[in-house]
Design an enzyme around this catalytic site. Structure first.
Site, PDB file in Angstrom:
ATOM      1  N   GLU A 227       0.835  -1.199   0.000  1.00 36.63           N
ATOM      2  CA  GLU A 227       0.000   0.000   0.000  1.00 36.63           C
ATOM      3  C   GLU A 227       0.875   1.256   0.000  1.00 36.63           C
ATOM      4  O   GLU A 227       1.950   1.262   0.591  1.00 36.63           O
ATOM      5  CB  GLU A 227      -0.900  -0.005   1.250  1.00 36.63           C
ATOM      6  CG  GLU A 227      -1.707  -1.290   1.371  1.00 36.63           C
ATOM      7  CD  GLU A 227      -2.383  -1.480   2.730  1.00 36.63           C
ATOM      8  OE1 GLU A 227      -2.648  -0.471   3.419  1.00 36.63           O
ATOM      9  OE2 GLU A 227      -2.636  -2.638   3.099  1.00 36.63           O
ATOM     10  N   GLU A 338      -9.787   5.687   3.035  1.00 35.96           N
ATOM     11  CA  GLU A 338     -10.144   4.872   4.200  1.00 35.96           C
ATOM     12  C   GLU A 338     -10.102   5.765   5.433  1.00 35.96           C
ATOM     13  O   GLU A 338      -9.219   6.616   5.559  1.00 35.96           O
ATOM     14  CB  GLU A 338      -9.139   3.725   4.360  1.00 35.96           C
ATOM     15  CG  GLU A 338      -9.348   2.877   5.609  1.00 35.96           C
ATOM     16  CD  GLU A 338      -8.289   1.790   5.771  1.00 35.96           C
ATOM     17  OE1 GLU A 338      -8.227   1.224   6.881  1.00 35.96           O
ATOM     18  OE2 GLU A 338      -7.525   1.519   4.833  1.00 35.96           O
TER      19      GLU A 338
END
Length: 423
Positions: A227, A338
């Site tokens: 990520e 997120e």
């Protein structure tokens, strides 16, 4: 009878004294145990700081309060890994993906042009050749974590699982997403240009991030993930600055992996960009827009996963042995935002995702990802096919995709969290 009462009273006094003595001993033992627990924790924190903060060739004080240590490239945290003891650092990838173009030269409409971006610490100096910049970890950083062991790690089950909008899954993890994704093929990398903001965070234990995910395997205990993006995380960094970050795990966030360079794994080769350092400037509402470009791809020759920031900075690589599924290829790519919703006061958090505005507000207000691409098995950068979108609660955070000549495949995403339709 009188004697009996006196004896009883005497016995009561003795018992009281005995109990009082025992409670004093117990208190004394508790205090000693607490002291030994505290001193044990202090020792643990000191050892961890020593492990993370390697001796510096040069130190730079950043205007935001960070200390950036220029560490010799061969002394970085990666080489604490037993498998990397004799590793020869690869100073450049064998191949770049084909079709990589310079984002800044794309003829965008003037009102949709973004501006160059840098890191705050650059204002006060730069690291010499053969060193890498590492953000120094402070004692307070570790003490904010739930334990020394969990410092620098994400919580388990914080990954968006698009197929299942099961409310139990949503509530269990407390994480919420607004993402675009592709699946059903073999992927060897992904790219995106990500609009940078400074979202407001309601609680210190919450965060807001925008990133790409490169995922391998199922969503079980053995999920592999790489990520990269930007985040605001008061818990991790001790402030509300927007920072560049990376993450990796090979067991669904359980024991392996971490943010940035906070464990051994990622090998950095670049002397100019510091993982976890503040990005500056950031976008403003109806004001100048800033974005960062991130590319992660698998080198077809060596098999390592490389990361590039912007057009000029190849940052380093994750050695392929760190992973099981990603040792071969990824099965899903995700792009998006997120947040952590810890439901303060029993209500949905007002922590913002992206700019804190909904997608329909468009450029200059809503946050975006543009020129999203995937790397195929021939090492070509391509437009993603069959893009899906996913959000747990679209009244809180939403996502809308589109495509055009300048921005390729893009989407606007985000939202304010708590509002009249999101309680």
């Amino acid at each position: 009878m009188g004697n009996g009462k006196v004896m009883m009273r005497g016995f009561g006094v003795v018992l009281c004294c005995l109990l009082w003595g025992l409670s004093l001993i117990s208190l004394h033992c508790d205090a000693r145990m607490m002291m030994s627990a505290t001193s044990r924790q202090k020792l643990e924190v000191q050892k961890h700081l020593k492990r993370l903060n390697k001796p510096a060739v040069k130190t730079i004080k950043s205007p935001d309060g960070d200390t950036i240590d220029c560490i010799h490239i061969s002394h970085q945290p990666a080489f604490d890994h037993p498998f990397l003891k004799d590793h020869k650092i690869q100073m450049r990838p064998s191949y770049h993906p084909e079709g990589l173009f310079d984002d800044s030269k794309v003829s965008e409409k003037p009102k949709e042009r973004s501006n160059p971006i840098t890191q705050l610490w650059h204002m006060n100096g730069k690291c010499p050749e053969d060193t890498i910049p590492v953000r120094r970890t402070k004692k307070d950083d570790i003490l904010r974590a739930s334990s020394v062991k969990r410092y620098g790690k994400k919580k388990h089950r914080s990954i968006p699982k698009p197929r299942s909008a099961d409310p139990d899954l949503v509530n269990e993890s407390g994480h919420q997403h607004a993402i675009a994704y592709v699946q059903g093929d073999k992927y060897y990398g992904a790219k995106a240009t990500i609009n940078v903001w400074e979202p407001k965070i309601q609680q210190p234990n919450e965060f807001s991030l925008s990133q790409l995910w490169i995922l391998g395997g199922s969503f079980g205990e053995d999920l592999n993930s790489i990520e990269a993006g930007w985040q605001v995380s008061p818990d991790l960094y001790g402030d509300n600055n927007t920072r560049l970050f990376t993450y990796w795990t090979s067991d669904a966030y359980q024991a392996t992996g971490c943010y940035n360079l906070l464990c051994s794994g990622f090998i950095q080769i670049n002397s100019e960009i510091a993982m976890g350092a503040s990005i500056s400037p950031v976008s403003g509402l109806r004001n100048s827009q800033y974005d960062i470009s991130i590319l992660v791809w698998k080198d077809p020759k060596e098999g390592h996963w490389w990361m590039q920031f912007g057009n000029d900075y190849v940052l380093g690589y994750w050695p392929s042995f760190l992973f099981s599924y990603l040792a071969d290829s990824a099965t899903m790519i995700e792009w998006g935002g997120e947040v952590v919703n810890s439901e303060p006061d029993g209500h949905h958090t007002s922590t913002q995702m992206g700019s804190g505005r909904f997608p329909e507000e468009g450029f200059g207000k809503a946050s975006y990802f543009r020129n999203i691409q995937v790397v195929d098995d021939s090492n070509n950068l391509k437009a993603p096919k069959g893009i899906g979108t996913f959000t747990e609660q679209s009244n809180c955070y939403d996502v809308q995709t589109g495509s055009n000549g300048d921005w390729g495949h893009y989407f606007y995403y985000g939202g304010p969290g708590r509002n009249s339709n999101c309680a």
